[in-house]
Design an enzyme around this catalytic site. Structure first.
Site, PDB file in Angstrom:
ATOM      1  N   ASN A 238      -2.060  -1.893  13.112  1.00 47.81           N
ATOM      2  CA  ASN A 238      -3.863  -2.009  12.916  1.00 47.81           C
ATOM      3  C   ASN A 238      -3.797  -0.190  13.802  1.00 47.81           C
ATOM      4  O   ASN A 238      -4.756   0.439  13.290  1.00 47.81           O
ATOM      5  CB  ASN A 238      -4.194  -3.201  13.381  1.00 47.81           C
ATOM      6  CG  ASN A 238      -4.461  -4.055  13.477  1.00 47.81           C
ATOM      7  OD1 ASN A 238      -3.482  -3.901  12.117  1.00 47.81           O
ATOM      8  ND2 ASN A 238      -4.729  -5.497  13.978  1.00 47.81           N
TER       9      ASN A 238
ATOM     10  N   THR B  16     -37.711  28.281 -10.954  1.00 46.58           N
ATOM     11  CA  THR B  16     -38.602  26.686  -9.866  1.00 46.58           C
ATOM     12  C   THR B  16     -38.279  26.263 -12.098  1.00 46.58           C
ATOM     13  O   THR B  16     -38.779  26.436 -12.777  1.00 46.58           O
ATOM     14  CB  THR B  16     -39.528  26.912  -9.342  1.00 46.58           C
ATOM     15  OG1 THR B  16     -40.243  27.634 -10.566  1.00 46.58           O
ATOM     16  CG2 THR B  16     -39.274  28.589  -8.272  1.00 46.58           C
ATOM     17  N   HIS B  17     -38.584  24.820 -11.422  1.00 50.14           N
ATOM     18  CA  HIS B  17     -38.673  24.140 -12.839  1.00 50.14           C
ATOM     19  C   HIS B  17     -37.967  24.569 -14.047  1.00 50.14           C
ATOM     20  O   HIS B  17     -38.180  24.604 -14.921  1.00 50.14           O
ATOM     21  CB  HIS B  17     -40.333  24.093 -13.532  1.00 50.14           C
ATOM     22  CG  HIS B  17     -40.916  23.962 -11.845  1.00 50.14           C
ATOM     23  ND1 HIS B  17     -41.368  21.858 -11.394  1.00 50.14           N
ATOM     24  CD2 HIS B  17     -41.656  24.388 -11.126  1.00 50.14           C
ATOM     25  CE1 HIS B  17     -41.887  22.718 -10.612  1.00 50.14           C
ATOM     26  NE2 HIS B  17     -41.991  23.544 -10.724  1.00 50.14           N
TER      27      HIS B  17
ATOM     28  N   GLN C 122      -7.208  -2.217   4.109  1.00 55.90           N
ATOM     29  CA  GLN C 122      -6.767  -0.904   4.064  1.00 55.90           C
ATOM     30  C   GLN C 122      -6.910  -0.112   2.302  1.00 55.90           C
ATOM     31  O   GLN C 122      -6.225   1.174   2.859  1.00 55.90           O
ATOM     32  CB  GLN C 122      -5.347  -1.890   3.343  1.00 55.90           C
ATOM     33  CG  GLN C 122      -3.877  -1.392   2.449  1.00 55.90           C
ATOM     34  CD  GLN C 122      -3.110  -2.152   2.160  1.00 55.90           C
ATOM     35  OE1 GLN C 122      -2.443  -2.463   2.596  1.00 55.90           O
ATOM     36  NE2 GLN C 122      -2.815  -2.596   1.178  1.00 55.90           N
TER      37      GLN C 122
ATOM     38  N   LYS D  16      -8.009   4.082   1.732  1.00 54.58           N
ATOM     39  CA  LYS D  16      -7.080   4.910   1.823  1.00 54.58           C
ATOM     40  C   LYS D  16      -7.253   5.802   0.058  1.00 54.58           C
ATOM     41  O   LYS D  16      -7.683   7.167   0.415  1.00 54.58           O
ATOM     42  CB  LYS D  16      -5.865   5.502   2.427  1.00 54.58           C
ATOM     43  CG  LYS D  16      -5.503   5.120   3.728  1.00 54.58           C
ATOM     44  CD  LYS D  16      -3.929   4.969   4.070  1.00 54.58           C
ATOM     45  CE  LYS D  16      -4.125   3.600   5.385  1.00 54.58           C
ATOM     46  NZ  LYS D  16      -4.790   2.771   4.927  1.00 54.58           N
TER      47      LYS D  16
ATOM     48  N   GLU E 201     -17.336  23.016 -15.428  1.00 49.91           N
ATOM     49  CA  GLU E 201     -17.415  21.144 -15.459  1.00 49.91           C
ATOM     50  C   GLU E 201     -16.680  20.538 -15.047  1.00 49.91           C
ATOM     51  O   GLU E 201     -17.500  18.872 -14.595  1.00 49.91           O
ATOM     52  CB  GLU E 201     -17.294  21.177 -17.303  1.00 49.91           C
ATOM     53  CG  GLU E 201     -18.437  21.733 -18.296  1.00 49.91           C
ATOM     54  CD  GLU E 201     -17.474  22.238 -19.764  1.00 49.91           C
ATOM     55  OE1 GLU E 201     -17.742  21.542 -20.259  1.00 49.91           O
ATOM     56  OE2 GLU E 201     -17.426  22.912 -20.194  1.00 49.91           O
TER      57      GLU E 201
ATOM     58  N   SER F 160       0.865  -1.227   0.113  1.00 48.15           N
ATOM     59  CA  SER F 160       0.330  -0.104   0.368  1.00 48.15           C
ATOM     60  C   SER F 160       0.570   1.478  -0.121  1.00 48.15           C
ATOM     61  O   SER F 160       0.253   2.181   0.108  1.00 48.15           O
ATOM     62  CB  SER F 160      -0.570   0.048   1.013  1.00 48.15           C
ATOM     63  OG  SER F 160      -0.375   0.108   2.362  1.00 48.15           O
TER      64      SER F 160
ATOM     65  N   LYS G  18     -15.270  29.303 -30.134  1.00 45.67           N
ATOM     66  CA  LYS G  18     -15.843  29.451 -28.304  1.00 45.67           C
ATOM     67  C   LYS G  18     -14.558  29.780 -27.310  1.00 45.67           C
ATOM     68  O   LYS G  18     -13.628  29.885 -27.565  1.00 45.67           O
ATOM     69  CB  LYS G  18     -15.462  27.100 -28.219  1.00 45.67           C
ATOM     70  CG  LYS G  18     -16.371  26.430 -29.478  1.00 45.67           C
ATOM     71  CD  LYS G  18     -17.652  26.343 -28.640  1.00 45.67           C
ATOM     72  CE  LYS G  18     -17.297  25.880 -28.145  1.00 45.67           C
ATOM     73  NZ  LYS G  18     -18.267  24.913 -27.527  1.00 45.67           N
TER      74      LYS G  18
ATOM     75  N   SER H 132     -11.666  26.439 -28.258  1.00 45.79           N
ATOM     76  CA  SER H 132     -12.020  24.886 -29.289  1.00 45.79           C
ATOM     77  C   SER H 132     -10.840  24.985 -30.271  1.00 45.79           C
ATOM     78  O   SER H 132     -10.078  25.690 -30.744  1.00 45.79           O
ATOM     79  CB  SER H 132     -13.065  24.982 -29.132  1.00 45.79           C
ATOM     80  OG  SER H 132     -12.914  23.843 -30.993  1.00 45.79           O
TER      81      SER H 132
ATOM     82  N   ASN I  11     -14.640  27.908 -23.587  1.00 46.80           N
ATOM     83  CA  ASN I  11     -15.311  26.802 -22.563  1.00 46.80           C
ATOM     84  C   ASN I  11     -15.819  26.914 -21.218  1.00 46.80           C
ATOM     85  O   ASN I  11     -13.973  27.426 -20.441  1.00 46.80           O
ATOM     86  CB  ASN I  11     -15.001  25.217 -23.240  1.00 46.80           C
ATOM     87  CG  ASN I  11     -15.600  25.404 -24.978  1.00 46.80           C
ATOM     88  OD1 ASN I  11     -16.692  25.808 -25.546  1.00 46.80           O
ATOM     89  ND2 ASN I  11     -15.195  24.627 -25.483  1.00 46.80           N
TER      90      ASN I  11
ATOM     91  N   TYR J 234      -9.383  -5.695  13.470  1.00 43.28           N
ATOM     92  CA  TYR J 234      -9.058  -5.162  12.024  1.00 43.28           C
ATOM     93  C   TYR J 234      -8.825  -5.952  10.622  1.00 43.28           C
ATOM     94  O   TYR J 234      -8.909  -7.204  11.586  1.00 43.28           O
ATOM     95  CB  TYR J 234      -7.440  -4.833  11.861  1.00 43.28           C
ATOM     96  CG  TYR J 234      -6.817  -4.510  10.995  1.00 43.28           C
ATOM     97  CD1 TYR J 234      -6.696  -2.867  10.241  1.00 43.28           C
ATOM     98  CD2 TYR J 234      -5.778  -5.398  10.132  1.00 43.28           C
ATOM     99  CE1 TYR J 234      -6.477  -2.692   9.250  1.00 43.28           C
ATOM    100  CE2 TYR J 234      -5.360  -5.220   9.165  1.00 43.28           C
ATOM    101  CZ  TYR J 234      -5.706  -3.618   8.600  1.00 43.28           C
ATOM    102  OH  TYR J 234      -4.824  -3.311   7.211  1.00 43.28           O
TER     103      TYR J 234
HETATM  104  N1  ARG Z   1      -0.921  -0.924   5.273  1.00 47.56           N
HETATM  105  C1  ARG Z   1      -2.460  -1.616   6.022  1.00 47.56           C
HETATM  106  C2  ARG Z   1      -3.171  -0.753   5.997  1.00 47.56           C
HETATM  107  O1  ARG Z   1      -2.963   0.080   5.815  1.00 47.56           O
HETATM  108  C3  ARG Z   1      -1.106  -0.957   7.655  1.00 47.56           C
HETATM  109  C4  ARG Z   1      -1.962  -2.105   8.694  1.00 47.56           C
HETATM  110  C5  ARG Z   1      -1.337  -3.857   8.385  1.00 47.56           C
HETATM  111  N2  ARG Z   1      -1.833  -4.872   9.133  1.00 47.56           N
HETATM  112  C6  ARG Z   1      -1.311  -5.473   9.909  1.00 47.56           C
HETATM  113  N3  ARG Z   1      -2.266  -5.994  10.541  1.00 47.56           N
HETATM  114  N4  ARG Z   1      -0.987  -6.506   8.150  1.00 47.56           N
HETATM  115  O2  ARG Z   1      -4.060  -0.766   6.595  1.00 47.56           O
END
Ligand code: ARG
Length: 461
Positions: A111, A156-157, A323, A326, A291, A24, A284, A278, A286, A318
């Site tokens: 965790n 309205t509408h 993971q 994010k 948008e 990750s 044009k 454009s 734009n 956990y």
């Molecule tokens: N990279 C992991 C995450 O974002 C960290 C936690 C990993 N924990 C584990 N028990 N493997 O969640």
């Protein structure tokens, strides 16, 4: 070779695809500041509690500062085989200070570490977004003050309904952004409990001071339940929910900018700074930024949906699924920041065509309600009947191809003999907005007062 961090019971390393799906670091490297701050707080607490020596504690703190400097200056070599930001930082710490680095992870797990890091990141991002929304509100309120008496059709509408002022319209978005900020602030308050010290899921047998680490990291208190502390992603969900609603608000305004800058409507002009040309059609101009704000809303609301789906079947505590919290969240929140800033720029840039707006406001019998109101006020007619009589007068004006205030009096009197010339005279758009002085109404006097109230409030902070 097995993993140096957790590979004691493993004889060999992972398959290439296992390493690929597991890593990750490409995403969570963004959390390096928060990861190092949380590790420093943890190390200082371990030393203060006598869980590690003061000497090791100091070596760890100094080493972490060195790692931070390396990352900030772009010299740090992130390694995918070390999976994530936590293990990348710790491995480098080990290279820098030796075996003392191995004591940092006492009474801690990735965790509680990742939950702490991401909370800190989300909290920082909420603070940034709040500042951006305040600047957006300021730009809107300033434009509103300058256009407190600029008349435009209210819809309205998407049908012309009643005349309003452009300033009033802009202040509607200031109110929305105010509620958006409130939602982010609520999320921030609930978020602000520290997961650190929950360890893997059950707490630890070491004599931690979780209140100390919580305070050092600016949390109000430690989270009370270790299982909840590591399994909770409400803080991301709530923030994404606030972001999704904010994005929807921006998108509604963006859509209006697109419509209003169309030459077919021509209410607003954006300068060269906020439009593009454009490559084939030389004429044009734009409104791409508007948008794109509209489009990014899809990604932002999608991130909320994605994380809700990630979380929905997860047993405590956990699970590695988490993971996946994010990537979409970081994308959505940075996208939102971009959208708010672009909208702020467009608000400051936009030039209303006051004459065109006012002419449009006068079209479509937009002052018909004022005539109905006159019948109620002056003739004591029940509103339902006044509505009907006015409808017939509108039909007569339509037949003659004129606006209500230009309808020959005789035509109106053929429908309602008690109508005097003053009734038709007051059907101008100016009169329509000027008389709407009720609380929250569109009268220029109200709009001026509301714009000033907001500007004062926004300055006070
Ligand atoms: N990279 C992991 C995450 O974002 C960290 C936690 C990993 N924990 C584990 N028990 N493997 O969640």
């Amino acid at each position: 070779m097995s993993n140096k961090m957790w590979g004691g019971r493993f004889a060999s390393g992972p398959a290439a695809i296992m390493a690929e799906i597991n890593a990750s670091i490409d995403v969570d490297r963004r959390l390096f500041r928060q990861d190092i701050a949380a590790s420093k707080a943890h190390a200082e607490m371990l030393a203060k509690q006598g869980i590690i020596s003061v000497k090791d504690g100091k070596a760890i703190t100094r080493g972490l500062d060195a790692v931070l400097a390396e990352i900030e200056s772009g010299q740090f070599a992130f390694k995918r085989e070390l999976e994530d930001i936590h293990m990348n930082v710790e491995a480098r710490l080990h290279e820098l200070i030796g075996p003392a680095a191995g004591r940092l992870h006492t009474a801690r797990s990735r965790n509680d570490q990742v939950a702490t890091d991401f909370k800190l990141w989300v909290r920082d991002t909420i603070d940034d977004i709040d500042g951006l929304l305040a600047a957006y509100q300021r730009a809107l309120a300033e434009k509103a003050l300058a256009n407190a008496a600029t008349i435009m059709p209210g819809f309205t509408h998407l049908q012309p309904a009643q005349p309003v002022t452009f300033g009033h319209h802009l202040l509607a978005y200031v109110e929305m952004a105010g509620r958006d900020r409130g939602r982010f602030a609520d999320a921030r308050t609930r978020l602000n409990e520290s997961p650190l010290g929950a360890a893997a899921l059950a707490g630890t047998s070491f004599p931690l001071d979780r209140t100390m680490t919580a305070r050092k990291l600016g949390f109000a208190r430690p989270a009370a339940n270790s299982l909840d502390a590591v399994a909770d992603r409400d803080f991301v969900l709530e923030t994404l929910a606030a972001a999704a609603i904010t994005a929807v608000h921006l998108s509604r305004f963006a859509e209006e900018i697109v419509i209003w800058t169309s030459p077919l409507v021509g209410f607003l002009a954006l300068s060269d700074a906020f439009t593009t040309g454009s490559s084939i059609m030389p004429q044009k101009r734009n409104p791409d930024a508007a948008e794109l704000v509209r489009a990014k809303t899809g990604r932002i609301t999608g991130a909320l949906d994605a994380l809700l789906m990630v979380m929905k079947g997860l047993p405590l505590a956990y699970q590695k699924d988490m993971q996946e919290d994010k990537e979409a969240a970081i994308d959505a929140l940075s996208g939102l920041s971009l959208c708010i800033t672009a909208m702020t720029g467009m608000v400051a840039d936009m030039q209303p065509d006051a004459a065109r707006m006012e002419a449009a406001a006068a079209q479509g019998y937009a002052t018909a309600t004022d005539l109905a109101d006159w019948l109620v006020r002056e003739l004591d007619m029940p509103f339902r009947e006044a509505h009907h009589v006015t409808g017939r007068i509108v039909a007569a004006a339509e037949k003659h191809g004129v606006t209500l205030d230009a309808l020959p009096l005789a035509e109106a009197q053929a429908i309602e003999p008690r109508i005097g010339p003053e009734a038709l005279r007051m059907l101008s758009v100016h009169n329509a907005v000027k008389t709407r002085k009720s609380l929250g109404g569109t009268a220029p006097k109200n709009v001026r007062a509301q714009a000033k109230r907001w500007l004062k409030k926004l300055r006070a902070k």
